[in-house]
Design an enzyme around this catalytic site. Structure first.
Site, short mmCIF file in Angstrom:
data_model
loop_
_atom_site.label_atom_id
_atom_site.label_comp_id
_atom_site.label_asym_id
_atom_site.label_seq_id
_atom_site.Cartn_x
_atom_site.Cartn_y
_atom_site.Cartn_z
N ARG A 112 84.81 37.72 -6.40
CA ARG A 112 83.65 38.61 -6.46
C ARG A 112 83.39 39.04 -7.91
NH1 ARG A 112 84.07 42.92 -2.23
NH2 ARG A 112 82.57 41.63 -1.10
N VAL A 137 87.08 36.96 -15.22
CA VAL A 137 86.29 35.92 -15.91
C VAL A 137 86.45 35.97 -17.42
CG1 VAL A 137 84.53 35.73 -14.14
CG2 VAL A 137 84.23 37.39 -15.98
N ASN A 192 80.40 43.10 -11.72
CA ASN A 192 79.17 43.49 -12.41
C ASN A 192 78.65 42.25 -13.13
OD1 ASN A 192 77.26 44.26 -14.36
ND2 ASN A 192 78.18 46.29 -14.61
N LYS A 233 76.33 41.65 -15.06
CA LYS A 233 75.88 41.81 -16.44
C LYS A 233 77.07 41.81 -17.40
CE LYS A 233 72.50 44.46 -19.03
NZ LYS A 233 71.63 45.62 -19.03
N GLU A 264 88.65 35.32 -19.47
CA GLU A 264 89.32 34.22 -20.15
C GLU A 264 88.88 32.86 -19.61
OE1 GLU A 264 93.23 36.59 -21.68
OE2 GLU A 264 93.50 35.28 -19.97
N GLY A 278 92.92 42.42 -15.74
CA GLY A 278 92.55 43.83 -15.82
C GLY A 278 91.49 44.25 -14.82
N GLY A 333 86.06 46.38 -24.74
CA GLY A 333 84.73 45.78 -24.91
C GLY A 333 84.32 45.01 -23.68
#
Lengths: 316, 733
Positions: free
Chosen positions: B616, B691, B619, B621, B693, B512, B470
């Site tokens: 960095r 990001v 994405n 979004k 967590e 990941g 997800g």
């Protein structure tokens, strides 16, 4: 889920007859509670009588100036009815405080009254529960009891009734109309409809075996400022820790019923009479016999504070 | 590819695709219901039978007898699998309790039988006909009671004790100090998709379609549990409907589906029912945490100590709640301790930001309490105790540490300056308060491999056993390949979650995104080399752009390189010791506004804002979605989530989603997420970190601190439900 047979009936009399034929049957309308309980084997009827086809989905004016709400009127439709919104605001507010939009679309007026407790020990078939299996004991007593009853409970059961709608019905002095298996009809005042657990907590209501609810009648409007305040841990889609249904008249008189505190909506004439004396006078009477646990003692001050806030709002 | 020197300029830095807020490439599949989740794989094996799990009715003890005759005789029943007839069943490396219990019972709802039948309803009904007699034995179910018996315990990547300087002496002599104890409850992952698997045997080969975050670990553990060779297990998990750490491991659904399929010689599907999940699987363990902080009057920390107690089954690990305290703030004298008691509750294990999530819940209230004692603004107090080096090893720097910038940016954007003293702001019936906390989460990296294919139509296909839980893995991997190969996003196909693909880092510990895309980067470097060689170009001057390979004088379509035959390249990113030489971590700052009902003490969030410095952002979004999701989860931790322990029977009582409340839409206000523009060349060629967590770390404490600012009441036991506030609330008007 135990295998079951299924039939549809076309009239209240047929429903009652079908129930008389099959004492192991349950009526099914919205199914929002019954199906969950069947999946968990808490309810295990051998036969379902589907009453959704009955023409009990109307809200009609009564000669006395009240409303007769068909047993199958969905919660969403009841909450949205202009007459209910205008004259029985506490009912619309209570309905909209309950469940979710999807559930309200499906749940019926009679089914709402008949929903069963949300006690987690009732829901876990490994645990003793007098409501689920009479005589097996109550595992909730001495367990995790934050949600449980603070008043009117017994050594056999400390469950609460989860409905919001029923609390509003109680403050409105609604009447439940039924038909019995042999066809006799009767009316039961809402105050007598739900029971205290006593030593037979498996009996939730005054309905006899196979007795079928056809309608719920509201007396003619009482006016006043009508409130429903539901207190819960999250902002939506949660059962009440405590709820307050109140109608306050311009002269300061009024009536109060509480949800989330007992095995039935909790209202007392003596408490209503004390309303001019403020929230603490009311809750002192409602909770005179209260026996909270360590986990739920907070419900007493919470109910008083919630009522205090409601009364302040009602009096502007 | 070895990554052992800091990244320099590479094709990713073009940022034509990477860094763009593109829509999820799998979004359409998901929104149309076409993404195949494990339980829905009707297509993969014919004649599937249904399994239903029976959980133990006791928490500890023995099964004295089990009568399955009635169940076996029930309509449609094909088999009843129990420990007695399942053959030899082992235990995975990552499991503390066995996945098929009996006769010994290790925890409540431990699976003790699987009924397999022709339909789900038949299997479920027959399960209820199994008669079990137990001899329960006394268990330990109360962390507070077991605390004194707790022993020092190591976590996966942490020591039981850390000491620097003279903590006790420095704390005793500190002019301003705090000694406070905080508790966090057991929490459930409560992911949307339940644990579910379909198993099919072909001879001695097992294929399992399941919902799992770590393909390689779980392939190995399933093989180990079944006592077969790892290469006989094919594990497939292309879509995962939420995991949050609960699906890092093999669980009972997968093992029992395999055993049921072996017993019936048919494919068998098993999903855990919701009421079973909370006690049958794993959860975030409760903690008791003691924080001691000493400081000078001008707000410099001189001593900081953090001790944590948690409980677990024998063989289980502690919750490593003290890790961030070793590194987040300066101070010469330091102490941490991690203690573990034996408890007979279900197995405790990783849940989103294990360690830091509960650790920050305690530490960041303590920091707020210290700021209050010092009469310092809590933002300023944290800035005064910033450190640019590892406070335990001053020679070791952070690769990037922009905590101060996060704090200042957040304060500015949130309007923090408007914060008043406690109990000062009222809005109608609401007491209004502002709170903040730092966010910190380590940024580990792990080896990750990928295979990349180029075909004659110019389509680039990526294969790796990385999972998308997800999070958006499909999309950032496609972005990586598109950037590297100079093709548009729609020319990239991504295949994930299959043990026949190269082994990735998997989804966990927020490693990941960075690790898996770096593996794809490495494979794409190899593919670029193959393309250049095939086209006879000079490797040093070739550029990949617009579906072409460009050199000084030529522009050749990329597809040309695969005209005769598909080009395939495979490689892995392997991380050297850069992460040891410097500390890789992500930082942030949370700001929250709450309203507390003056009458009922109900807490409602009004605004949330976080600033993240996390390398960095691949994405913006999907990264924002990760952060707002973790902020929401942190709001649940702050206000409502608690697995309520019945200390007599030893189980989590509220084991469904009506009893275990998680936030609903109405609980969550506008959430603003700000990413600082950052690249971290020490982290990977992607210069990214993670990001997923970071966003949950600190947010619960920010809410607790806002509640204090609104009401003047300090609650140190999560969740902060109204009953903990009510007695101290002012009398209602």
């Amino acid at each position: 889920m135990k295998p079951f047979t299924y039939e549809r009936v076309g009239s209240p009399a047929e429903a009652a007859e079908a129930a008389a034929r099959r004492p192991d049957a349950r009526f099914i309308a919205g199914g929002t509670n019954l199906l969950d309980l069947m999946k968990l084997q808490i309810e295990a009827p051998a036969h379902l009588i589907d009453v959704n086809g009955l023409a009990l989905d109307k809200i009609e004016a009564t000669p006395e100036g009240g409303l007769r709400i068909g047993a199958l009127v969905r919660n969403t439709d009841l909450a949205a009815d202009p007459r209910v919104r205008r004259d029985y605001g506490v009912l619309t507010r209570a309905l909209l405080a309950g469940a979710s939009g999807q559930l309200r679309n499906r749940a019926t007026t009679a089914g709402n009254l008949l929903q069963r407790t949300r006690c987690p020990y009732f829901y876990d078939t490994n645990m003793a529960c007098n409501k689920r299996r009479p005589g097996s004991g109550c595992s909730a007593i001495g367990g995790v009891t934050r949600q449980h009853a603070v008043v009117g409970a017994s050594d056999a059961c400390i469950a609460t009734h989860p409905s919001d709608m029923a609390v509003a019905m109680r403050v409105l002095d609604a009447t439940v109309e039924t038909v019995k298996p042999q066809g006799a009809t009767r009316t039961v005042p809402i105050a007598e409809f739900h029971r205290l657990p006593g030593d037979t907590p498996h009996v939730d209501s005054a309905l006899e075996a196979g007795e079928f609810i056809t309608a719920v009648t509201l007396p003619k409007p009482v006016g006043g400022s009508q409130h429903y305040r539901k207190v819960r841990d999250r902002a939506s889609y949660a059962f009440a820790l405590v709820s307050v249904a109140a109608i306050v008249q311009p002269d300061g008189s009024g009536r109060v019923a509480l949800g989330g505190v007992a095995h039935k909506p909790w209202r007392m004439e003596a408490a209503d009479a004390a309303i001019a004396g403020g929230a603490s006078a009311v809750t002192a009477r409602l909770f005179a016999e209260a026996k909270p646990t360590e986990h739920n003692a907070f419900k007493l001050p919470l109910a008083e504070r919630a009522l205090s806030s409601v009364l302040a709002e009602a009096r502007g | 590819m070895k990554f052992d020197t800091p990244a320099t300029i590479n094709p990713i830095d073009q940022l034509k695709v990477i860094g763009q807020p593109v829509d999820r490439i799998d979004g359409r599949l998901k929104t149309t219901g076409a993404a195949p989740y494990a339980y829905e794989r009707h297509d993969v094996a014919p004649n599937q039978a249904y399994g239903h799990v029976l959980g133990s009715a006791i928490a500890k003890g023995r099964i004295t007898s089990m009568d399955v005759t009635e169940a076996e005789a029930a309509p449609g029943v094909l088999a009843v699998v129990t420990a007695e007839n399942a053959g030899k069943v082992g235990k995975g490396k990552f499991n503390a309790a066995r996945l098929l219990g009996g006769p010994e019972i290790e925890h409540y709802h431990q699976a003790i039988a699987l009924v397999v039948a022709g339909t789900f309803e038949q299997a479920r009904h027959a399960t209820s006909l199994i008669r079990v007699n137990y001899a329960p034995s006394k268990g330990a179910f109360d962390l507070a009671a077991a605390k004194d018996s707790a022993k020092p315990a190591q976590g996966t990547n942490s020591e039981a004790d850390s000491k620097v300087g003279d903590f006790e002496g420095a704390f005793a002599s500190a002019p301003v100090k705090l000694d406070a104890t905080y508790t966090t409850p057991d929490q459930g992952h409560a992911m949307m998709e339940p644990h579910a698997s379909i198993a099919a045997w072909e001879g001695d080969k097992l294929t399992i379609w399941t919902s799992n975050q770590m393909i390689d670990w779980s392939t190995g553990d399933l093989a180990k549990t079944l006592g077969i060779s790892k290469d006989l297990v094919h594990l497939v998990s292309p879509f995962v409907g939420g995991g949050f750490g609960g699906k890092l491991w093999v669980r009972a659904d997968a093992l029992l589906a395999a055993l049921g399929a072996r017993a019936t010689k048919r494919p068998v599907k098993v999903a855990l029912t919701r009421p079973l999940m909370f006690n049958n699987t794993v959860h975030r363990p409760a903690t008791i945490q003691r924080l001691r902080i000493g400081a000078t009057r001008d707000g410099k920390i001189t001593a900081i100590g953090h001790e944590s107690w948690s409980g677990n089954l024998p063989g289980g690990k502690p919750e490593t709640a003290v890790n961030q305290t070793r590194i987040l703030y300066a101070g010469p004298h330091r102490l941490t301790a991690t203690r573990l008691a034996f408890l007979d509750l279900p197995e405790g294990n990783a849940m989103r930001a294990p360690g830091e999530a509960p650790g920050m819940m305690a530490l960041e209230i303590a920091m707020d309490e210290m700021a209050e004692k010092l009469s310092l603004d809590p933002v300023e107090f944290r800035i005064r105790n910033d450190t640019q080096v590892d406070p335990e090893k001053p020679g070791r720097k952070f690769s990037q540490r922009r905590l101060v910038e996060c704090l200042r940016t957040g304060a500015e954007r949130f309007g923090w300056a408007a914060r008043k003293e406690p109990k000062a702001v009222r809005d109608g019936r609401w007491l209004v308060g502002l709170g903040m906390a730092a966010a910190y989460r380590a940024a580990p990296v792990n080896k990750s491999a990928a295979r990349v294919r180029l075909d004659a139509s110019g389509v680039v296909t990526v294969e790796t056993d990385m999972t998308d839980i997800g999070t958006g893995s499909y999309t950032i991997i496609a972005q990586t390949a598109a950037e590297m190969m100079g093709v548009p996003l729609h020319k990239v196909v991504v295949r994930l979650g299959d043990s026949s693909y190269p082994v990735s880092a998997g989804s966990g510990g927020q490693w990941g995104a960075n690790s898996a895309t770096s593996g794809v980067y490495a494979a794409c470097i190899k593919l670029r080399e193959a393309v250049v060689a095939k086209l006879g170009l000079n490797a040093s001057e070739a550029r990949f752009a617009d579906g072409q390979v460009l050199s000084a004088h030529r522009a050749i379509a990329l597809s040309e390189a695969a005209r005769d035959r598909e080009l395939v390249a495979e490689d892995a990113i392997e991380f050297g010791d850069l992460a040891k030489k410097s500390q890789l971590a992500t930082f942030g700052a949370h700001f929250v506004e709450v309203g507390v009902d003056t009458a009922t003490a109900e807490v409602r969030l009004r605004r949330m804002l976080v600033v993240c410095a996390a390398g960095r952002i691949l994405n913006p979004k999907s990264a924002r979605s990760q952060v707002i999701g973790s902020m929401t989860m942190g709001a649940g931790a702050a206000l409502m989530e608690e697995l309520a322990v019945d200390r007599r029977h030893g189980f989590f009582v509220n084991h469904d989603l009506a009893g275990y409340e998680v936030p609903v839409h109405a609980d969550i206000p506008h959430q603003e997420v700000i990413f600082l523009d950052e690249t971290d060349p020490m982290s990977s060629p992607m210069k990214a970190k993670g990001v997923g967590e970071l966003g949950i770390c600190g947010v619960a404490a920010a809410i607790a601190n806002a509640i204090h600012n609104a009401t003047g009441i300090r609650v140190r036991e999560y969740p902060i439900t109204l009953d903990k506030l009510l007695n101290a609330m002012p009398a209602p008007a």
